[in-house]
Design a protein around this motif. Sequence first.
Motif, mmCIF file in Angstrom:
data_model
loop_
_atom_site.group_PDB
_atom_site.id
_atom_site.type_symbol
_atom_site.label_atom_id
_atom_site.label_comp_id
_atom_site.label_asym_id
_atom_site.label_seq_id
_atom_site.Cartn_x
_atom_site.Cartn_y
_atom_site.Cartn_z
ATOM 1 N N LYS A 27 0.933 -1.311 0.126
ATOM 2 C CA LYS A 27 0.154 -0.128 -0.098
ATOM 3 C C LYS A 27 0.727 1.057 -0.132
ATOM 4 O O LYS A 27 2.044 1.115 0.373
ATOM 5 N N GLU A 28 0.347 2.540 -0.236
ATOM 6 C CA GLU A 28 0.876 3.607 -0.344
ATOM 7 C C GLU A 28 1.360 4.000 1.178
ATOM 8 O O GLU A 28 0.371 3.807 2.047
ATOM 9 N N LYS A 29 2.470 4.217 1.294
ATOM 10 C CA LYS A 29 2.964 4.951 2.447
ATOM 11 C C LYS A 29 2.968 6.373 2.790
ATOM 12 O O LYS A 29 3.371 7.226 1.886
ATOM 13 N N ILE A 30 2.258 6.699 3.786
ATOM 14 C CA ILE A 30 2.118 8.043 4.031
ATOM 15 C C ILE A 30 3.106 8.773 5.095
ATOM 16 O O ILE A 30 3.408 9.896 4.812
ATOM 17 N N ILE A 31 3.687 7.887 5.883
ATOM 18 C CA ILE A 31 4.642 8.374 6.841
ATOM 19 C C ILE A 31 5.716 7.326 6.713
ATOM 20 O O ILE A 31 5.616 6.146 6.602
ATOM 21 N N GLU A 32 7.052 7.898 6.505
ATOM 22 C CA GLU A 32 8.191 7.139 6.636
ATOM 23 C C GLU A 32 9.059 7.495 7.512
ATOM 24 O O GLU A 32 9.522 8.786 7.474
ATOM 25 N N ALA A 33 9.741 6.867 8.551
ATOM 26 C CA ALA A 33 10.723 7.232 9.482
ATOM 27 C C ALA A 33 11.989 6.539 9.053
ATOM 28 O O ALA A 33 11.888 5.317 9.293
ATOM 29 N N SER B 54 13.274 2.605 12.599
ATOM 30 C CA SER B 54 12.749 2.972 11.151
ATOM 31 C C SER B 54 11.369 2.349 11.246
ATOM 32 O O SER B 54 11.199 1.305 11.557
ATOM 33 N N PHE B 55 10.593 3.035 10.584
ATOM 34 C CA PHE B 55 9.265 2.243 10.255
ATOM 35 C C PHE B 55 8.166 3.155 8.954
ATOM 36 O O PHE B 55 8.936 4.265 8.759
ATOM 37 N N GLN B 56 7.255 2.412 8.647
ATOM 38 C CA GLN B 56 6.444 3.156 7.710
ATOM 39 C C GLN B 56 4.898 2.977 8.101
ATOM 40 O O GLN B 56 4.635 2.098 9.008
#
Lengths: 244, 324
Positions: free
Chosen positions: B2-8, B25-27
């Motif tokens: 799926k589209e990721k809206i936040i990525e750290a 790190s996560f999405q």
Amino acid sequence: MKQSIAFWNILLKDMKNYYLKPPNISWGIVFPFAWMLMMFIRTRTVFNIEEVFSGIVAMSILFGTTSMLSVTITFERKSRSFERLLLAPIRMELLITAKITGAILFGIFNSIIPVLFSVLYFKAAVADWTMLVTGIILLSIISTLLGLFISVSAKEVFEAQTYSNFFRFPMIFLCGLFIPISALPVLIQPLSYLLPVTYGVDILKYSITGDNALSIVLDLAFVITFCFVLFYSSLFFIKKKWII
Amino acid sequence: MKEKIIEARNLTKKYDDFTAVNDISFQVEKGEIFGLLGPNGAGKTTTINMLTGMAKISAGKIYYDGIDLTKNMKKAQEIIGVVADESNLYDEMSGYDNLCFCGSLYGLSKTERENKAKDLLNIFRLNEAGNAKFKAYSKGMKRKLTIAAALIHNPQILFLDEPTPGIDVASARQIRDLIKTLNEKNTTVFLTTHYIEEAERLCDRVAFLNKGKIIMIDTVNNLINAAKDENLIEVVLKEKISEKVQFALKLNEEFPYVNCSFKNDDTLNIISSKQIDISPIVNHLSSQNKFIIEARLHRPSLEDAFVKWTGIEIDLMKKEKEKK
Ligand SMILES: Nc1ncnc2c1ncn2[C@@H]1O[C@H](COP(=O)(O)OP(=O)(O)OP(=O)(O)O)[C@@H](O)[C@H]1O
Ligand SMILES: [Mg+2]
């Protein structure tokens, strides 16, 4: 457009919640009277209004704004509602300008009563109305910015209050209001010239009697420079300390 | 994917020498409910603060919609709504005025914000309290209004630092339902919690955070599945079995790939390391005239998974919270 909506509503909210509250309004009216009374007692006779006029106006502004702003900001920080403002997509410069504008207007309001009283009742003669208004506005700005600077260091509301007084009371004696700077001990004199209020008071003196200590251009230049220095250094510390 | 809206990416937060968040790190996917689960001091609030521009980032990057906004969090703030761990509205203002003021901070026009404020009071069932001062609200009402305030500008992402801290069961349930409904209407939700059941009930995906590190991150189902060492099916019979040991022995001969034993007189435990097909066993039992009233897969909970991966004693975590 969006930013101006935010600006206007922050200002409006502060006005409604703080500055237009009855105790503060009455403060703005009673306080200048108290200063006048003090002057009267000091001189023990019917005082020369032109001499004390600038002092009353300056004190009313200084005491109306400095602690008012530092207390409200510290209070909002303490209750965490200030976070809302930091979380909003508003530039920090604009946000802080919105917060100080309320206090500046309150400072100007505080000066109205003494001015009206002096002019209408005591028949004080104002030599330069434009400079009087300019002086009042600049003094309001500079006193408010002092309050902003204080709120950067205060963590508790009582601290904000204490720091405000710590700044204000020495200022009264150092800024040339009651004791001419030239009459102060030589060692202390440089301190006077470091205080922005000194120059603001000098502008007021100029506007009323034309009998001021420094050049008016120098006064204006100093006050405006102080404004910028205080504003941007406060902003710097706010960014540094409030977003950790 | 799926589209990721936040990525750290490799987010780190240091307070002087102390590392509160350590290279995580996560999405977060568009439209999901993502949960950060961890004990006191794990770094949940610190992580949210970094993602929302309330804390400076010591190292790492944050992307919103694929754009690096690490240095431009003001931009991100336009599309996010944030509910802090404590109520932070204006005590002296009414609920309605609080909402309208918050709307103005996002540049909503007067009519826009007034309509939206009325809507939200409705949705959160706070109509009657709309004109009361915020300080007169109960804890549950305060929480609801604080969430409403974060929604005034229709954010794409809602951050919730502990959705239901110290709130009674009924109000907490109402808040969870509201979050669910909101999520169904396409708002991505990022929440932190120390209530494991809350994470299990609400979240699509969960990250276990401990001492500033992400230990595991996956869908709730996968986390649970990864935690279970064996499959256990309980079969409940209508009548008690008198000779349990022999009965079980026979079953084990018949079905050598499972291990059968009686939990009690009428409940048979069937265990295997692999997934179990119980139909032959059920057929066998019914051919023996055994009346089966229930057959259930014993599901480990997210709690089991959490304990297994973090090694944290749940009771300890709950007690710590209560102390707070
Ligand atoms: N301003 C700060 N200065 C120094 N250390 C801090 C600061 N804020 C948080 N910490 C430390 O960072 C760690 C993580 O704190 P954080 O508030 O993110 O935890 P949390 O997971 O939200 O915990 P809780 O469940 O209690 O809310 C803690 O050890 C805390 O003491
Ligand atoms: Mg926290």
